[in-house]
Design a protein around this motif. Sequence first.
Motif, short mmCIF file in Angstrom:
data_model
loop_
_atom_site.label_atom_id
_atom_site.label_comp_id
_atom_site.label_asym_id
_atom_site.label_seq_id
_atom_site.Cartn_x
_atom_site.Cartn_y
_atom_site.Cartn_z
N LEU A 31 49.30 30.78 49.94
CA LEU A 31 48.57 32.00 50.75
C LEU A 31 48.18 33.07 49.83
O LEU A 31 47.16 33.67 49.99
CB LEU A 31 49.46 32.17 51.99
N ALA A 32 49.06 33.37 48.92
CA ALA A 32 48.71 34.39 48.04
C ALA A 32 47.48 34.07 47.13
O ALA A 32 46.81 34.97 46.59
CB ALA A 32 49.97 34.80 47.31
N SER A 33 47.27 32.86 46.84
CA SER A 33 46.18 32.49 45.92
C SER A 33 44.81 32.25 46.51
O SER A 33 43.99 32.29 45.88
CB SER A 33 46.70 31.23 45.34
N VAL A 34 44.90 32.28 47.94
CA VAL A 34 43.62 32.25 48.54
C VAL A 34 42.88 33.50 48.74
O VAL A 34 43.26 34.52 49.13
CB VAL A 34 43.90 31.68 50.21
N ARG A 35 41.76 33.53 48.41
CA ARG A 35 40.76 34.72 48.51
C ARG A 35 39.52 34.11 49.26
O ARG A 35 38.72 33.22 48.93
CB ARG A 35 40.31 34.93 47.03
N HIS A 36 39.24 34.85 50.33
CA HIS A 36 37.93 34.71 51.20
C HIS A 36 37.80 35.66 52.04
O HIS A 36 38.58 36.35 52.60
CB HIS A 36 38.24 33.28 52.31
N PRO A 37 36.49 36.26 52.14
CA PRO A 37 36.22 37.45 53.16
C PRO A 37 36.74 37.47 54.60
O PRO A 37 36.88 38.49 55.06
CB PRO A 37 34.67 37.48 53.13
N SER A 38 36.86 36.20 55.10
CA SER A 38 37.28 36.06 56.49
C SER A 38 38.58 35.98 56.66
O SER A 38 39.33 35.78 57.75
CB SER A 38 36.51 34.64 57.12
N LEU A 39 39.39 36.02 55.53
CA LEU A 39 40.97 36.06 55.70
C LEU A 39 41.56 37.09 55.34
O LEU A 39 41.02 37.93 54.20
CB LEU A 39 41.46 34.76 54.65
N LEU A 40 43.01 37.51 55.71
CA LEU A 40 43.72 38.42 55.12
C LEU A 40 43.88 38.37 53.63
O LEU A 40 44.56 36.98 53.35
CB LEU A 40 44.90 38.79 56.09
N GLN A 41 44.26 39.17 52.91
CA GLN A 41 44.89 39.14 51.73
C GLN A 41 46.32 39.15 51.64
O GLN A 41 46.90 40.15 52.14
CB GLN A 41 44.17 40.12 50.70
#
Length: 67
Positions: A22-32
Motif C-alpha cells: 500500500l505504501a508503494s502505490v501512487r495514484h491520484p485517486s488513492l490516499l497516500q
Amino acid sequence: MSLPVSVVMLAQNSAGALDRALASVRHPSLLQVYAFGTFAGLDYLVLERIFGVDLLGFIEQRGEAGE
C-alpha cells in the motif's frame, strides 16, 4: 514539511507485506500511505488527510437508500 495526516489503528495484526505494498502505490485517486507500523501491540497506518464529508454525513445528505 508539515502535512495533515490521519492515523488509522487496525484491529487485527495486518502489518507486513500488505502495508508495504500500500505504501508503494501512487495514484491520484488513492490516499497516500506515508507510514505504517506497530505501537503498543496495535498496527497502524499514517494516511494522507482528505477533507470532506464522512460516510455518515454523505448518507444523511442524500437520504437513506431506497427513499
